[in-house]
Write a protein that holds these residues in place. Structure first.
Motif, PDB file in Angstrom:
ATOM      1  N   SER A 273       0.836  -1.198   0.000  1.00  0.00           N
ATOM      2  CA  SER A 273       0.000   0.000   0.000  1.00  0.00           C
ATOM      3  C   SER A 273       0.876   1.255   0.000  1.00  0.00           C
ATOM      4  N   ARG A 274       0.409   2.254  -0.723  1.00  0.00           N
ATOM      5  CA  ARG A 274       1.157   3.512  -0.796  1.00  0.00           C
ATOM      6  C   ARG A 274       1.323   4.118   0.603  1.00  0.00           C
ATOM      7  N   ARG A 275       0.288   4.026   1.412  1.00  0.00           N
ATOM      8  CA  ARG A 275       0.354   4.612   2.749  1.00  0.00           C
ATOM      9  C   ARG A 275       1.488   3.992   3.557  1.00  0.00           C
ATOM     10  N   ARG A 276       1.592   2.669   3.536  1.00  0.00           N
ATOM     11  CA  ARG A 276       2.652   2.009   4.295  1.00  0.00           C
ATOM     12  C   ARG A 276       4.033   2.382   3.754  1.00  0.00           C
TER      13      ARG A 276
ATOM     14  N   LEU B 245       4.843   6.032   4.874  1.00  0.00           N
ATOM     15  CA  LEU B 245       5.150   6.116   6.309  1.00  0.00           C
ATOM     16  C   LEU B 245       6.473   5.428   6.644  1.00  0.00           C
TER      17      LEU B 245
ATOM     18  N   THR C 162       3.683  14.602  -1.327  1.00  0.00           N
ATOM     19  CA  THR C 162       4.329  13.777  -0.303  1.00  0.00           C
ATOM     20  C   THR C 162       5.761  14.239  -0.083  1.00  0.00           C
TER      21      THR C 162
END
Length: 340
Positions: free
Chosen positions: A214-217, A220, A247
């Motif tokens: 996932s892009r979010r992971r 982060l 980002t």
């Protein structure tokens, strides 16, 4: 462990499309209805080509895998590309034309085709023509393999980096033959000494567009690592869209240096990434390189193990084995043998 879709290309395409719905929506709005989305541009260099090379990409990995071997080939040749063909030293085109998915008359004398696989339009057409002519369809490995890699064409002859990669990519299939040729990309890296660049700061190689996680992971994980280790974030060349740029701005506000100005091959210091082949390139070059990702899924741990990548906090990743023969020359020899 092997591919999620060992033989079902349609299922792989459905998965890929599900990971890029927003991008597809944006493209569908911008592209006029009925506009052509793909081109098959055929360039012949001889009256009766015996080998067809399908080039779906102009990336460095594609160039190393498919174009560099051509400098060691003397066989009658044709290229299938999405646009104007790349310049080939010592060869001048006889004709260049856009063709349909039907087998062109100029290619009736083919004895083999080679591509990165049948999951993109030029490779798909080349493999279909190979099956129509009942000739060999070669696939050259151009990058490290995850379970989300596309399946190989039926009855393909795979030219791979290692036996382990061949076993992984075949995923139990008996119709695929393979030869180990090694990686031309890593061959270049091993022959290139580390740069004397004064900046030896740790660099985090970004992979914000990796579809496997996932892009979010990914975002982060990069932010956390860079802040904890005072690392520079190097954006992947594909990180040019608006969301990626936002980002990057967010990273800067966190005090993270974002710098993509230096080509990967010219970085002087150590690198870390999630699963970028840049880790292997740096290790081949003799530089310190690691991988890192919090709570990695099982497939990622297997990936690190298959390529000998070491996690951050331990000893650096060792240089990958270097084959005795240059991969491009070995690929050229196998293709020459197939069409002779």
């Amino acid at each position: 462990m092997g591919l999620n879709h060992p033989s079902d290309l349609a299922a792989w395409h459905r998965w890929q499309q599900s990971r890029h719905r927003l991008r597809q929506l944006r493209h569908s709005v911008r592209r006029p209805s009925g506009a052509a989305t793909e081109k098959l541009v055929l360039t012949t260099y001889d009256v009766e080509p015996r080998l067809l090379v399908a080039l779906d990409s102009s990336s460095p990995t594609s160039h190393a895998s498919l174009v560099e071997p051509l400098t060691h080939l003397g066989v009658p040749l044709a290229l299938l590309t999405p646009g104007p063909p790349p310049a080939l030293p010592g060869r001048q085109p006889l004709a260049t034309e856009e063709v349909s998915s039907q087998l062109p008359a100029a290619l009736r004398g083919l004895r083999a085709v080679v591509s990165l696989g049948s999951y993109l339009p030029r490779g798909e057409a080349a493999d279909a023509w190979a099956k129509e002519l009942r000739i060999d369809s070669f696939v050259v490995q151009h990058g490290a393999l995850t379970p989300h890699a596309p399946p190989l064409p039926r009855d393909a002859r795979l030219l791979t980096w290692s036996d382990a990669d061949a076993t992984f990519w075949r995923s139990g299939r008996a119709d695929v033959e393979h030869e180990v040729v090694g990686s031309q990309l890593l061959w270049h890296a091993a022959g290139r000494p580390p740069t004397d660049a004064p900046d030896t700061r740790l660099t985090y190689l970004g992979q914000m567009h990796a579809a496997e996680l996932s892009r979010r992971r990914l975002v982060l994980a990069a932010a956390s690592f860079c802040r904890q280790h005072d690392a520079t974030y190097r954006p992947h060349p594909s990180e040019r869209d608006k969301l990626s740029r936002l980002t990057h701005d967010g990273y800067r506000r966190l005090g993270i240096t974002v710098d993509g100005s230096v080509p990967l091959a010219q970085l002087g210091g150590p690198v870390v990434s999630v699963f970028s082949t840049g880790v292997l390139e740096a290790a081949a070059q003799g530089r310190d390189a690691w991988v890192d990702f919090p709570r990695p899924p099982a497939w990622l741990g297997e990936f690190w193990e298959r390529y000998g990548m070491h996690r951050s906090g331990g000893t650096p990743t060792p240089p990958p084995p270097r084959p005795a023969s240059e991969p491009a020359r070995r690929i050229a020899a196998l293709l020459t043998e197939a069409v002779s």
